[in-house]
Structure formats: structure tokens, C-alpha cells
Design a protein around this motif. Structure first.
Motif, mmCIF file in Angstrom:
data_model
loop_
_atom_site.group_PDB
_atom_site.id
_atom_site.type_symbol
_atom_site.label_atom_id
_atom_site.label_comp_id
_atom_site.label_asym_id
_atom_site.label_seq_id
_atom_site.Cartn_x
_atom_site.Cartn_y
_atom_site.Cartn_z
ATOM 1 N N SER A 27 -33.772 44.418 -29.669
ATOM 2 C CA SER A 27 -32.801 45.473 -29.396
ATOM 3 C C SER A 27 -31.396 44.913 -29.597
ATOM 4 O O SER A 27 -31.100 43.807 -29.145
ATOM 5 C CB SER A 27 -32.916 45.963 -27.951
ATOM 6 O OG SER A 27 -34.207 46.404 -27.661
ATOM 7 N N HIS A 47 -37.343 44.596 -26.068
ATOM 8 C CA HIS A 47 -37.928 45.778 -25.433
ATOM 9 C C HIS A 47 -39.438 45.807 -25.592
ATOM 10 O O HIS A 47 -40.007 45.151 -26.471
ATOM 11 C CB HIS A 47 -37.312 47.070 -25.992
ATOM 12 C CG HIS A 47 -37.625 47.322 -27.432
ATOM 13 N ND1 HIS A 47 -36.866 46.799 -28.451
ATOM 14 C CD2 HIS A 47 -38.608 48.018 -28.020
ATOM 15 C CE1 HIS A 47 -37.365 47.176 -29.608
ATOM 16 N NE2 HIS A 47 -38.438 47.919 -29.374
ATOM 17 N N SER A 49 -42.557 49.001 -25.491
ATOM 18 C CA SER A 49 -42.591 50.456 -25.600
ATOM 19 C C SER A 49 -44.009 50.992 -25.721
ATOM 20 O O SER A 49 -44.922 50.293 -26.160
ATOM 21 C CB SER A 49 -41.782 50.913 -26.818
ATOM 22 O OG SER A 49 -42.370 50.430 -28.015
ATOM 23 N N HIS A 68 -35.883 48.291 -22.036
ATOM 24 C CA HIS A 68 -35.029 47.382 -22.795
ATOM 25 C C HIS A 68 -34.273 46.460 -21.842
ATOM 26 O O HIS A 68 -33.805 46.906 -20.794
ATOM 27 C CB HIS A 68 -33.985 48.165 -23.605
ATOM 28 C CG HIS A 68 -34.571 48.964 -24.702
ATOM 29 N ND1 HIS A 68 -34.378 48.654 -26.024
ATOM 30 C CD2 HIS A 68 -35.352 50.073 -24.701
ATOM 31 C CE1 HIS A 68 -34.996 49.536 -26.789
ATOM 32 N NE2 HIS A 68 -35.597 50.408 -25.993
ATOM 33 N N ILE A 89 -32.672 48.958 -19.199
ATOM 34 C CA ILE A 89 -32.540 50.376 -19.527
ATOM 35 C C ILE A 89 -33.922 50.957 -19.772
ATOM 36 O O ILE A 89 -34.707 50.401 -20.538
ATOM 37 C CB ILE A 89 -31.664 50.572 -20.781
ATOM 38 C CG1 ILE A 89 -30.285 49.960 -20.567
ATOM 39 C CG2 ILE A 89 -31.552 52.051 -21.134
ATOM 40 C CD1 ILE A 89 -29.447 49.901 -21.828
ATOM 41 N N LYS A 91 -35.670 53.942 -21.519
ATOM 42 C CA LYS A 91 -35.355 54.945 -22.544
ATOM 43 C C LYS A 91 -36.509 55.922 -22.668
ATOM 44 O O LYS A 91 -37.671 55.532 -22.601
ATOM 45 C CB LYS A 91 -35.126 54.273 -23.900
ATOM 46 C CG LYS A 91 -33.854 53.443 -23.960
ATOM 47 C CD LYS A 91 -33.767 52.734 -25.312
ATOM 48 C CE LYS A 91 -32.382 52.250 -25.580
ATOM 49 N NZ LYS A 91 -31.551 53.196 -26.277
ATOM 50 N N PRO A 93 -37.176 58.393 -25.526
ATOM 51 C CA PRO A 93 -36.894 59.092 -26.781
ATOM 52 C C PRO A 93 -37.892 60.217 -27.045
ATOM 53 O O PRO A 93 -39.074 60.116 -26.698
ATOM 54 C CB PRO A 93 -37.051 57.987 -27.827
ATOM 55 C CG PRO A 93 -38.026 57.036 -27.226
ATOM 56 C CD PRO A 93 -37.772 57.082 -25.741
ATOM 57 N N GLY A 115 -32.283 60.606 -27.755
ATOM 58 C CA GLY A 115 -32.568 59.463 -26.897
ATOM 59 C C GLY A 115 -31.897 59.631 -25.550
ATOM 60 O O GLY A 115 -30.684 59.871 -25.473
ATOM 61 N N THR A 116 -32.666 59.547 -24.479
ATOM 62 C CA THR A 116 -32.109 59.546 -23.129
ATOM 63 C C THR A 116 -32.248 58.127 -22.582
ATOM 64 O O THR A 116 -33.300 57.508 -22.730
ATOM 65 C CB THR A 116 -32.821 60.540 -22.207
ATOM 66 O OG1 THR A 116 -34.215 60.239 -22.178
ATOM 67 C CG2 THR A 116 -32.637 61.966 -22.680
ATOM 68 N N ASN A 117 -31.188 57.629 -21.979
ATOM 69 C CA ASN A 117 -31.140 56.243 -21.522
ATOM 70 C C ASN A 117 -30.731 56.203 -20.050
ATOM 71 O O ASN A 117 -29.687 56.736 -19.688
ATOM 72 C CB ASN A 117 -30.114 55.466 -22.352
ATOM 73 C CG ASN A 117 -30.395 55.580 -23.832
ATOM 74 O OD1 ASN A 117 -31.355 55.039 -24.329
ATOM 75 N ND2 ASN A 117 -29.556 56.328 -24.549
ATOM 76 N N GLU A 159 -29.719 54.510 -32.920
ATOM 77 C CA GLU A 159 -29.321 55.527 -31.946
ATOM 78 C C GLU A 159 -27.804 55.546 -31.858
ATOM 79 O O GLU A 159 -27.176 54.543 -31.507
ATOM 80 C CB GLU A 159 -29.913 55.233 -30.571
ATOM 81 C CG GLU A 159 -29.538 56.269 -29.538
ATOM 82 C CD GLU A 159 -30.172 56.026 -28.179
ATOM 83 O OE1 GLU A 159 -29.652 56.592 -27.206
ATOM 84 O OE2 GLU A 159 -31.160 55.273 -28.101
ATOM 85 N N TYR A 175 -27.335 51.784 -30.524
ATOM 86 C CA TYR A 175 -28.451 50.836 -30.472
ATOM 87 C C TYR A 175 -29.142 50.757 -31.831
ATOM 88 O O TYR A 175 -29.298 51.768 -32.515
ATOM 89 C CB TYR A 175 -29.503 51.270 -29.440
ATOM 90 C CG TYR A 175 -29.008 51.340 -28.026
ATOM 91 C CD1 TYR A 175 -28.891 50.196 -27.252
ATOM 92 C CD2 TYR A 175 -28.679 52.561 -27.439
ATOM 93 C CE1 TYR A 175 -28.444 50.256 -25.937
ATOM 94 C CE2 TYR A 175 -28.238 52.637 -26.127
ATOM 95 C CZ TYR A 175 -28.125 51.478 -25.389
ATOM 96 O OH TYR A 175 -27.691 51.550 -24.089
#
Length: 184
Positions: A27, A47, A49, A68, A89, A91, A93, A115-117, A159, A175
Motif C-alpha cells: 500500500s 495490507h 484483504s 491496511h 485503516i 477499507k 471498497p 472506497g470507504t476508509n 484511489e 492510495y
């Protein structure tokens, strides 16, 4: 945990080309905040995922959940495991993807979405960055390309932040991530 269970259920009951990807990757964060950016470099990190690909043919929905760890101060050298203060963080997405074309075991993909963080944790630091100076929730527009080689997946994502990260400023964060994973 509930989110992962729902993703797996959707994967099981969706059409044949649906599935999930568990991945790890690099990242990078870029911001225009001069207090944290060196003249050259990026905020390094790593990160893990879990993402799903839900859909039978050309189009698919790609929701995910990612964790992340991003360093708070930039470095001229990419070093995601450097012992320096960082933020964690979470995330979430959500993207719409397209399977562009397939040649044998190679599948080329493209995706775009939101993307929501959520900043989960911020380590103690000398930059005075904490939950009082950083926005806990920030949003961005996502775009990416991917390649599947049999069960292995490689994704490149960008992002573009469109809400501020640093409170009472206009400083946003962008990002770039590279993820390798296994599709099942």
C-alpha cells in the motif's frame, strides 16, 4: 466477521464464475500535506484483504474488506515494515468490474467504484496526528486493473481521495495498492 460470512454465502450461491479472493499486498499513500511528505516518496504500508466477485459473465460486483497499515510519514524508500508510527485503516471498497478478455488461463479485468476508509487505530507519534486531527472516515473513487493466472490474482488499484483526511485542511490522501491473492 459477519461481513466475511455474508461474502462467502453470496459466493456459494452466485453463478459459476463468482468467487472470493484472499490477498496480501503493498500500500502506498500520497498526500499534499507538507508536514508528512518528504520531497520525494510515499507513505509506505501493507495490507490484507478479502474481496468477492459476484456475477456470471462479463460484469461482476466486487465488494471487499481490507486492513491496511500505512506509515504516518513518507520515506524516499518503499519499506512497508519500517518501525515507524503508522495508522491502521479498515477499507470497504465496492466496485463494478468487467472481465475484459480471456486467453487460456489468463483473464484480464477492470473495475471502478467507491472506497470507504475508516481509521481504526493511530500509533503514538511526534507529528501530533491522532483521532482529533485526522478524519476517522474518508472517501475516495477507485479504479483498477487485474490479471488472473489460473487461481492466482494480481490487482493494481488507484484511489483518488475526495474528502479531506486531515481535519480543518483541504489535504486529501490518494492510495495506490498492489495485491496478490488466490481466487477460489
Amino acid at each position: 466477521m459477519y461481513f466475511i460470512a455474508v461474502l462467502l454465502l453470496f459466493t456459494l450461491f452466485s453463478n459459476a464464475q463468482s468467487g472470493a479472493v484472499i490477498g496480501v499486498g503493498a500500500s502506498l499513500g500520497y498526500t499534499d500535506n507538507p508536514a508528512v511528505m518528504a520531497k520525494a516518496g510515499a507513505l509506505s504500508g501493507w495490507h490484507i484483504s478479502v474481496t468477492a466477485r459476484l456475477g456470471p459473465d462479463f460484469w461482476y460486483l466486487k465488494p471487499g474488506l481490507e486492513l491496511h497499515k500505512i506509515q504516518l510519514e513518507s520515506s524516499g524508500v518503499f519499506d512497508p515494515f519500517k518501525e515507524s508510527p503508522a495508522m491502521f485503516i479498515v477499507k470497504g471498497p465496492v466496485q463494478l468490474g468487467a472481465r475484459i478478455f480471456k486467453v487460456g488461463n489468463l483473464l484480464f479485468r477492470a473495475s471502478a467504484g467507491l472506497g470507504t476508509n475508516f481509521i481504526w487505530s493511530i500509533e503514538k507519534n511526534t507529528l501530533s496526528l491522532d483521532h482529533n486531527t485526522l478524519r476517522v472516515l474518508h472517501l475516495g473513487a477507485l479504479g483498477g486493473l487485474g490479471l488472473d493466472i489460473g487461481p492466482f490474482a494480481i490487482d493494481f488499484q488507484f484511489e483518488k481521495g475526495f474528502t479531506e483526511l486531515y481535519k480543518s485542511t483541504d489535504y486529501k490522501i490518494d492510495y495506490v495498492t498492489v495485491t496478490t491473492g488466490i481466487f477460489f
